[in-house]
Design a protein around this motif. Structure first.
Motif, PDB file in Angstrom:
ATOM      1  N   TYR A 279       0.791  -1.243   0.000  1.00 45.65           N
ATOM      2  CA  TYR A 279       0.000   0.000   0.000  1.00 45.65           C
ATOM      3  C   TYR A 279       0.821   1.290   0.000  1.00 45.65           C
ATOM      4  O   TYR A 279       0.274   2.372   0.159  1.00 45.65           O
ATOM      5  CB  TYR A 279      -1.064   0.010   1.118  1.00 45.65           C
ATOM      6  CG  TYR A 279      -2.236  -0.868   0.739  1.00 45.65           C
ATOM      7  CD1 TYR A 279      -2.999  -0.548  -0.384  1.00 45.65           C
ATOM      8  CD2 TYR A 279      -2.543  -2.027   1.433  1.00 45.65           C
ATOM      9  CE1 TYR A 279      -4.042  -1.371  -0.787  1.00 45.65           C
ATOM     10  CE2 TYR A 279      -3.572  -2.858   1.038  1.00 45.65           C
ATOM     11  CZ  TYR A 279      -4.324  -2.521  -0.078  1.00 45.65           C
ATOM     12  OH  TYR A 279      -5.342  -3.338  -0.485  1.00 45.65           O
ATOM     13  N   GLY A 280       2.136   1.151  -0.242  1.00 46.95           N
ATOM     14  CA  GLY A 280       2.966   2.354  -0.338  1.00 46.95           C
ATOM     15  C   GLY A 280       2.948   2.970  -1.734  1.00 46.95           C
ATOM     16  O   GLY A 280       3.476   4.057  -1.952  1.00 46.95           O
TER      17      GLY A 280
ATOM     18  N   THR B  91      -1.023   4.442   2.312  1.00 47.88           N
ATOM     19  CA  THR B  91      -0.790   4.279   3.750  1.00 47.88           C
ATOM     20  C   THR B  91      -1.060   5.610   4.458  1.00 47.88           C
ATOM     21  O   THR B  91      -1.247   6.637   3.811  1.00 47.88           O
ATOM     22  CB  THR B  91       0.660   3.841   4.069  1.00 47.88           C
ATOM     23  OG1 THR B  91       1.545   4.942   3.832  1.00 47.88           O
ATOM     24  CG2 THR B  91       1.082   2.642   3.246  1.00 47.88           C
TER      25      THR B  91
ATOM     26  N   ASP C  27       0.976   7.373   6.176  1.00 51.65           N
ATOM     27  CA  ASP C  27       2.206   8.115   6.455  1.00 51.65           C
ATOM     28  C   ASP C  27       1.881   9.619   6.471  1.00 51.65           C
ATOM     29  O   ASP C  27       1.232  10.120   5.549  1.00 51.65           O
ATOM     30  CB  ASP C  27       3.251   7.800   5.377  1.00 51.65           C
ATOM     31  CG  ASP C  27       4.531   8.569   5.606  1.00 51.65           C
ATOM     32  OD1 ASP C  27       5.144   8.367   6.661  1.00 51.65           O
ATOM     33  OD2 ASP C  27       4.895   9.382   4.742  1.00 51.65           O
TER      34      ASP C  27
ATOM     35  N   GLY D 149       1.560   9.906   2.666  1.00 56.41           N
ATOM     36  CA  GLY D 149       0.378   9.056   2.501  1.00 56.41           C
ATOM     37  C   GLY D 149      -0.860   9.885   2.192  1.00 56.41           C
ATOM     38  O   GLY D 149      -0.805  11.115   2.131  1.00 56.41           O
TER      39      GLY D 149
ATOM     40  N   LEU E 241      -6.836   0.571   6.183  1.00 55.11           N
ATOM     41  CA  LEU E 241      -5.594   1.237   5.766  1.00 55.11           C
ATOM     42  C   LEU E 241      -4.909   1.936   6.948  1.00 55.11           C
ATOM     43  O   LEU E 241      -3.686   2.046   6.988  1.00 55.11           O
ATOM     44  CB  LEU E 241      -5.862   2.231   4.629  1.00 55.11           C
ATOM     45  CG  LEU E 241      -6.216   1.599   3.274  1.00 55.11           C
ATOM     46  CD1 LEU E 241      -6.676   2.658   2.281  1.00 55.11           C
ATOM     47  CD2 LEU E 241      -5.029   0.815   2.697  1.00 55.11           C
TER      48      LEU E 241
ATOM     49  N   VAL F  72      -2.400  -0.402   8.462  1.00 48.74           N
ATOM     50  CA  VAL F  72      -1.299  -0.893   7.621  1.00 48.74           C
ATOM     51  C   VAL F  72      -0.022  -0.108   7.952  1.00 48.74           C
ATOM     52  O   VAL F  72      -0.090   1.109   8.106  1.00 48.74           O
ATOM     53  CB  VAL F  72      -1.673  -0.717   6.123  1.00 48.74           C
ATOM     54  CG1 VAL F  72      -0.471  -0.911   5.220  1.00 48.74           C
ATOM     55  CG2 VAL F  72      -2.799  -1.665   5.748  1.00 48.74           C
TER      56      VAL F  72
ATOM     57  N   LYS G 107       2.971   2.235   7.981  1.00 48.19           N
ATOM     58  CA  LYS G 107       3.171   3.428   7.149  1.00 48.19           C
ATOM     59  C   LYS G 107       4.408   3.281   6.282  1.00 48.19           C
ATOM     60  O   LYS G 107       5.410   2.731   6.723  1.00 48.19           O
ATOM     61  CB  LYS G 107       3.349   4.652   8.038  1.00 48.19           C
ATOM     62  CG  LYS G 107       2.129   4.971   8.867  1.00 48.19           C
ATOM     63  CD  LYS G 107       2.448   6.068   9.857  1.00 48.19           C
ATOM     64  CE  LYS G 107       1.254   6.265  10.788  1.00 48.19           C
ATOM     65  NZ  LYS G 107       1.544   7.197  11.866  1.00 48.19           N
TER      66      LYS G 107
END
Ligand code: HEC
Ligand code: HEC
Length: 326
Positions: free
Chosen positions: A231-232, A251, A253, A257, A304, A307, A309
């Motif tokens: 998911y990055g 993600t 982040d 993100g 999400l 998940v 980061k």
């Protein structure tokens, strides 16, 4: 010293020879064939509930790759696949007995959708496998394929055969392989857990991870969360205009993100309607998914959040790619 050099030289030429041999083998064999499998004996009852659910999954999955302009599943050219992999075409999966899947049994279909292997042992590259889809959902897909819905009615049109590049052939000897048929029943996720529903919808139904992770090919389809860069985002694809398009970092982040950009409602609107909070439209191959419920897409958002980061600046990457193309 000389002796060491000589031995190193010999070893190196040995490795080169092996590599050349392997490449010649790949070029000659093409896509490998496997032992014809023992397919399960399953007869899927075609209930209206299954056909309705199957249609949702088919619209997200099968239609994207198999439906032609007239909305029938005749197979088509897959334009979003980068040219490095060759010219890829999907197949006619209408009820036609000659060109379609009219002769396939329910068990053959289910075996193929799980593993990627046909009853004669041939392997279908690029066609996704569905190792984590619940048995009941897979049956729904089959019920829909056999239904009276328009896209699956028999037509004998067909797409040309795929022309796989050497790279693709090589991949079918390395990263693209059949997945084992599951030994146990695969059930729906715990319906009381939003996070479980979110993961299931994103990974098993939406295949979101396949586009939004670190690599298009090096993925763990069975244990999706082990996929590199899960998911990055950052996979480079071909957009509708023929220009490169990079998948988003989904993600949470803080810096790179999507979290800071979206509320749950905005996320639902973006995924179902294809519109970002700022009003810009999401471009192909990111297809809007209006067939998913708000509950399902909201659950993806919640999932999400859990998940790990990943810091991956997609805007920067995208700008670099554009620059390199100039
Ligand atoms: C990412 C694109 C993609 C998606 C999504 C996809 N397919 Fe395919 N499918 C392909 C390609 C490409 C082939 C042809 C592979 C080959 O040449 O061997 C194929 C082949 C098949 C075949 C074998 C047909 C034959 O005559 O050998 C069946 C059956 C099939 N797909 C069913 C489905 C169903 C059902 C779905 C939805 C659950 C689906 N596919 C989703 C790309 C896709
Ligand atoms: C076929 C590949 C593909 C699949 C499958 C896919 N996406 Fe995307 N997604 C993309 C691409 C490419 C973009 C970038 C679109 C753009 O820049 O206009 C994108 C963008 C997005 C964005 C917008 C991020 C931003 O820039 O603001 C969201 C949100 C998103 N995807 C969520 C999802 C979800 C959730 C799923 C599964 C239900 C999913 N995507 C499945 C390719 C895909």
């Amino acid at each position: 010293m000389k002796k060491v050099m000589k031995i190193t030289g010999l070893v190196l030429s040995g490795v080169v020879l092996l590599l050349v041999g392997f490449c010649a083998y790949v070029a000659a064999v093409g896509v490998p064939t496997y032992d014809p499998p023992v397919v399960p004996r399953i007869t899927v009852e075609r209930t209206p509930a299954r056909i309705t659910r199957g249609e949702v999954i088919a619209q997200i999955q099968c239609m994207e790759c198999h439906a032609n302009n007239d909305n029938r599943l005749t197979g088509k050219y897959l334009a979003e696949v980068p040219p490095l992999f060759g010219k890829l075409y999907s197949k006619n999966i209408t009820q036609d007995v000659e060109k379609g899947i009219g002769k396939w049994t329910d068990g053959e279909l289910i075996y193929f959708l799980r593993t990627g292997v046909r009853k004669d042992g041939t392997y279908a590259p690029v066609m996704p496998q569905y190792p984590n889809m619940a048995d009941e959902d897979l049956k729904s897909v089959v019920a829909w394929l056999r239904s009276d819905r328009f896209p699956v009615q028999a037509t004998n049109q067909e797409a040309p055969p795929s022309e796989l590049s050497f790279v693709s052939k090589l991949l079918t000897h390395t990263l693209m392989k059949p997945i084992a048929y599951p030994e146990q029943a695969i059930r729906f996720p715990d319906s009381t857990s939003q996070i479980a529903l979110g993961k299931y919808t994103a990974d098993a139904i939406g295949d979101c991870f396949a586009c939004h992770s670190g690599d298009m090919l090096d993925q763990d389809k069975s244990h999706t969360e082990r996929t590199k860069g899960y998911y990055g985002g950052g996979i480079e694809m071909v957009g509708e205009d023929g220009k490169p398009i990079v998948t988003a970092n989904l993600t949470f982040d803080e810096e790179t993100g999507i979290a800071r950009k979206y509320t749950k409602e905005q996320f639902i609107r973006a995924v179902k309607g294809g519109v970002r909070p700022d009003g810009s439209i999401l471009r192909s191959p990111m297809a809007p998914k209006p067939m998913l419920s708000d509950r399902e897409v909201g659950a993806i958002f919640e999932y999400l959040k859990t998940v790990p980061k990943i810091r991956n600046d997609i805007a920067k990457k995208s700008a670099e790619i554009q620059l390199a193309r100039k």
